[in-house]
Design an enzyme around this catalytic site. Structure first.
Site, PDB file in Angstrom:
ATOM      1  N   SER A   1      -8.379  -3.126  -5.360  1.00  0.00           N
ATOM      2  CA  SER A   1      -7.829  -3.852  -4.203  1.00  0.00           C
ATOM      3  C   SER A   1      -7.972  -5.362  -4.370  1.00  0.00           C
ATOM      4  O   SER A   1      -7.003  -6.117  -4.209  1.00  0.00           O
ATOM      5  CB  SER A   1      -8.551  -3.443  -2.919  1.00  0.00           C
ATOM      6  OG  SER A   1      -8.638  -2.047  -2.821  1.00  0.00           O
ATOM      7  N   GLY A   2      -9.180  -5.820  -4.711  1.00  0.00           N
ATOM      8  CA  GLY A   2      -9.420  -7.251  -4.809  1.00  0.00           C
ATOM      9  C   GLY A   2      -8.750  -7.865  -6.026  1.00  0.00           C
ATOM     10  O   GLY A   2      -8.189  -8.962  -5.953  1.00  0.00           O
TER      11      GLY A   2
ATOM     12  N   GLN B   1      -7.917   4.019  -1.595  1.00  0.00           N
ATOM     13  CA  GLN B   1      -9.048   4.891  -1.261  1.00  0.00           C
ATOM     14  C   GLN B   1      -9.192   5.226   0.232  1.00  0.00           C
ATOM     15  O   GLN B   1      -9.657   6.319   0.568  1.00  0.00           O
ATOM     16  CB  GLN B   1     -10.360   4.273  -1.783  1.00  0.00           C
ATOM     17  CG  GLN B   1     -10.363   4.012  -3.292  1.00  0.00           C
ATOM     18  CD  GLN B   1     -11.477   3.049  -3.728  1.00  0.00           C
ATOM     19  OE1 GLN B   1     -12.602   3.113  -3.249  1.00  0.00           O
ATOM     20  NE2 GLN B   1     -11.155   2.151  -4.651  1.00  0.00           N
TER      21      GLN B   1
ATOM     22  N   CYS C   1     -17.176   1.210   2.920  1.00  0.00           N
ATOM     23  CA  CYS C   1     -16.706   1.824   4.163  1.00  0.00           C
ATOM     24  C   CYS C   1     -17.798   2.683   4.819  1.00  0.00           C
ATOM     25  O   CYS C   1     -17.756   3.910   4.777  1.00  0.00           O
ATOM     26  CB  CYS C   1     -15.470   2.674   3.949  1.00  0.00           C
ATOM     27  SG  CYS C   1     -14.645   2.985   5.522  1.00  0.00           S
TER      28      CYS C   1
ATOM     29  N   CYS D   1     -13.526  -1.289  10.201  1.00  0.00           N
ATOM     30  CA  CYS D   1     -13.710   0.096   9.846  1.00  0.00           C
ATOM     31  C   CYS D   1     -13.022   0.963  10.891  1.00  0.00           C
ATOM     32  O   CYS D   1     -13.502   1.064  12.015  1.00  0.00           O
ATOM     33  CB  CYS D   1     -15.216   0.402   9.805  1.00  0.00           C
ATOM     34  SG  CYS D   1     -15.564   2.014   9.140  1.00  0.00           S
TER      35      CYS D   1
END
Ligand code: FAD
Ligand code: UQ1
Length: 410
Positions: free
Chosen positions: A13-14, A43, A161, A339
């Site tokens: 992602s990053g 994910q 998460c 979240c």
């Protein structure tokens, strides 16, 4: 010898997000990303896959399709980083030098730190939403549930998460009610933490839910062993050293211990614990000014999520622009993370908060309440925001929208 103005380590992602942003800044030919994996995964969908609400296939796309066009993809793992010489070495023996380095290596899962794992995954009744290999096993275990204990674990390490280990409990509860099996089940959440959730506002709402749905929560319980042949899980009580408790299970969902990427451990870029040592405000390395970090691999003291990556990417973009022009970074990351706490097949509590654990809510409603719209957002809109917004470098988190949404409301 290969050289790039900007070298990105990790194409998750990053890494992909920053590759897109750096392409806009310095031109695609000056950017490379090092990533061994053929596939890139979204994910956050795995929570829903483990509960049978989405298919795992739609969570992945070829890495080749997410690396921005023109950016060089080096398909190999980073094996060594030498920040004193501005070089890295990859698994296929190549040396690559850089002017600026962005580290986005994510974190590592350590199933092997639980005795009996990963072999136990060969047996039925056990699954884990945290890995591509085991997420479907959660759904199998849930469907095959007859009667007994449904156990959910949370390790004694930082995790990504932090809500995901309990989201699957709420979904399992909902599934067992829907299929008429709930009265035959004891649902038990054994967490290493001393709290149900780190932010009081949302923890209060979640305690209300576990009470109303007859879910048992045991704090300070760490999973240390799985005896899959006997369907037993062994937990230690962290506040009574040496004391263990054995639970039989019909279904077990494992959230594995996690830690920093292997290449960072002992590297000058890492802190004592092995996480990338960056300034929490501007995301620049504390000792190597041409090195930057984003996402799960850093030691910024906030909850590790893709939502945090989004907010960090906007700050880091600006930090790097200024460092490239030899001026001090100014824009500060406030620790924003989010979240979406999935509490059933059609509800979500959207937790959003900052470094201080203060709620930082985007929408002008009370996000502590279970919401159907927020479920729709999590399940059906977020994936698009991820693939077409975040990864393209166009989504820097909801910060600017929050201000607009709350205009005249407070
Ligand atoms: P990653 O996206 O994991 O990428 C790391 C990359 O580095 C990987 O591609 C890996 O292959 C690569 N890599 C590793 N080692 C090397 C090496 N030596 N050399 C080169 N490359 C390497 N976030 C949310 O915001 N909302 C949610 O609802 C949510 N739910 C989640 C549910 C689950 C079950 C899981 C597992 C995660 C969830 N997340 C959620 C968290 C989110 O997916 C991560 O925080 C995010 O992906 C972090 O991005 P990253 O780039 O730091 O790491
Ligand atoms: C977010 O930006 C993000 O990254 C793209 C997520 O990961 C999938 C999230 O789960 C959330 C909630 C956000 C924050 C976005 C909004 C609109 C509140």
């Amino acid at each position: 010898k290969e050289h790039y103005k900007v070298l990105v380590l990790g194409g998750g992602s990053g890494g992909i997000t920053m590759s897109s942003r750096m392409k806009r800044k310095v031109g695609a030919e000056n950017v490379a990303v090092v990533e061994p994996s053929e596939m890139h995964y979204y994910q956050p969908l795995w929570t829903l896959v483990g509960a049978g609400a989405k298919k795992v296939q739609i969570s992945g796309r070829p890495t080749a399709s997410v690396v921005p066009s023109g950016v060089t993809w080096i398909k190999s793992p980073v094996q060594e980083i030498d920040p004193d010489r501005n070089t890295v070495r990859t698994g296929d023996g190549k040396q690559i030098s850089y002017q600026y380095l962005i580290v986005a290596l994510g974190l590592q899962l350590h199933y092997e730190k639980i005795k009996g794992l990963p072999e136990a995954f060969k047996y039925p009744g056990i699954g884990s939403n945290y890995s591509l290999q085991t997420v479907n096993k959660t759904w199998e275990a849930l469907q095959n549930f007859k009667e007994g204990n449904a156990l959910f674990s949370f390790p004694n390490t930082p995790v990504k998460c932090a809500g995901a280990p309990q989201k699957i409990m709420y979904l399992s509860d909902a599934y067992l009610r829907k299929t008429g099996k709930r009265s035959k089940a004891n649902i038990i959440y054994n967490t290493s933490l001393p709290v149900l959730f780190g932010v009081k506002k949302y923890a209060d709402c979640l305690w209300e839910i576990v009470k109303n749905r007859d879910l048992q929560v045991n704090l300070r319980h760490e999973l240390v062993e799985v005896r899959a042949d006997r369907r037993e899980a062994v937990f230690t009580k962290l506040d009574s050293p040496g004391e263990t408790v054995v639970y039989e299970y019909e279904m077990l969902h494992v959230t594995p211990p996690m830690g920093p990427p292997e290449v960072l451990k002992g590297n000058p870029l890492a802190d004592q614990a092995g996480w990338l040592d960056v300034d929490k405000d501007v995301l620049q390395h504390k000792r190597y000014p041409n090195v930057f970090g984003i996402g799960d691999c850093t030691n910024v003291p906030t909850s590790k999520t893709a939502a945090a990556v989004a907010a960090q990417s906007a700050v880091l973009d600006r930090t790097i622009s200024r460092v490239m022009r030899d001026i001090l970074p100014d824009k500060k990351y406030d620790g924003y993370t989010s979240c979406p706490l999935v509490t059933s097949y059609n509800t979500v509590i959207l937790a959003e908060f900052d470094y201080n654990g203060q709620p930082l809510e985007t929408f002008p409603i009370d996000q502590g309440k279970e919401s159907r719209i927020m479920y729709h957002m999590k399940a059906n809109l977020m994936p698009h925001l991820y693939w077409h917004g975040l990864l393209k470098g166009l989504w820097g988190g909801p910060g600017p929208y929050r201000k607009i949404m709350h205009l005249g409301m407070k």
